[in-house]
Design an enzyme around this catalytic site. Sequence first.
Site, mmCIF file in Angstrom:
data_model
loop_
_atom_site.group_PDB
_atom_site.id
_atom_site.type_symbol
_atom_site.label_atom_id
_atom_site.label_comp_id
_atom_site.label_asym_id
_atom_site.label_seq_id
_atom_site.Cartn_x
_atom_site.Cartn_y
_atom_site.Cartn_z
ATOM 1 N N CYS A 82 0.818 -1.225 0.000
ATOM 2 C CA CYS A 82 0.000 0.000 0.000
ATOM 3 C C CYS A 82 0.849 1.271 0.000
ATOM 4 C CB CYS A 82 -0.993 -0.005 1.149
ATOM 5 S SG CYS A 82 -0.295 0.106 2.813
ATOM 6 N N HIS A 130 -2.927 1.231 6.842
ATOM 7 C CA HIS A 130 -3.121 1.164 5.390
ATOM 8 C C HIS A 130 -3.218 2.578 4.839
ATOM 9 C CE1 HIS A 130 -4.181 -0.719 1.622
ATOM 10 N NE2 HIS A 130 -5.323 -0.050 1.540
ATOM 11 N N HIS A 160 -5.587 1.856 -4.422
ATOM 12 C CA HIS A 160 -4.715 1.274 -3.408
ATOM 13 C C HIS A 160 -4.291 -0.131 -3.798
ATOM 14 C CE1 HIS A 160 -7.828 -1.173 -0.929
ATOM 15 N NE2 HIS A 160 -8.360 -0.886 -2.089
#
Length: 157
Positions: free
Chosen positions: A71, A121, A133
């Site tokens: 990520c 994240h 993402h």
Amino acid sequence: MTARTSVPIGLVRAGTVSALAAATLGGTLLVPGFAPEAEAAAVSVRALKVAASKKGAPYQWGAVGPRRFDCSGLTLYSFKRAGKQLPRTAAQQYNHTRHVKASARRRGDLVFFHAGSHVYHVGIYAGHGRIWHSPKTGAVVRLERIWTQSVSYGRVH
């Protein structure tokens, strides 16, 4: 005899100081604080486009591209290609950005997912409640709706 400077009518409406500044600077209107903000917005939109161009690239923990990403690797890679350096991890990126309210978010802002104070994240805001993402092992870079309220927004400066 005095010299006269012709100023477009739209600048007169903007105010005397603006019109005088524009006339003095050859017609260029400078607004304090606008240029850096506009430049940052342009960089963020370029980073968003880079992330979108990586659609389908596989997730790999610790990967920073150009073919595989985790990520924060995707956000780091995207902003680097757009001309800005970011730290490596989602938590470091959170600490590196200027935090903005959800109501002020805009395309290209970073979206940080958290549990309490732990940032786990990050993605790039694409507008309309969606992010680009690289979500997890077995998945690929994709556009997805934000699935939780436990997010914060950060603007790269």
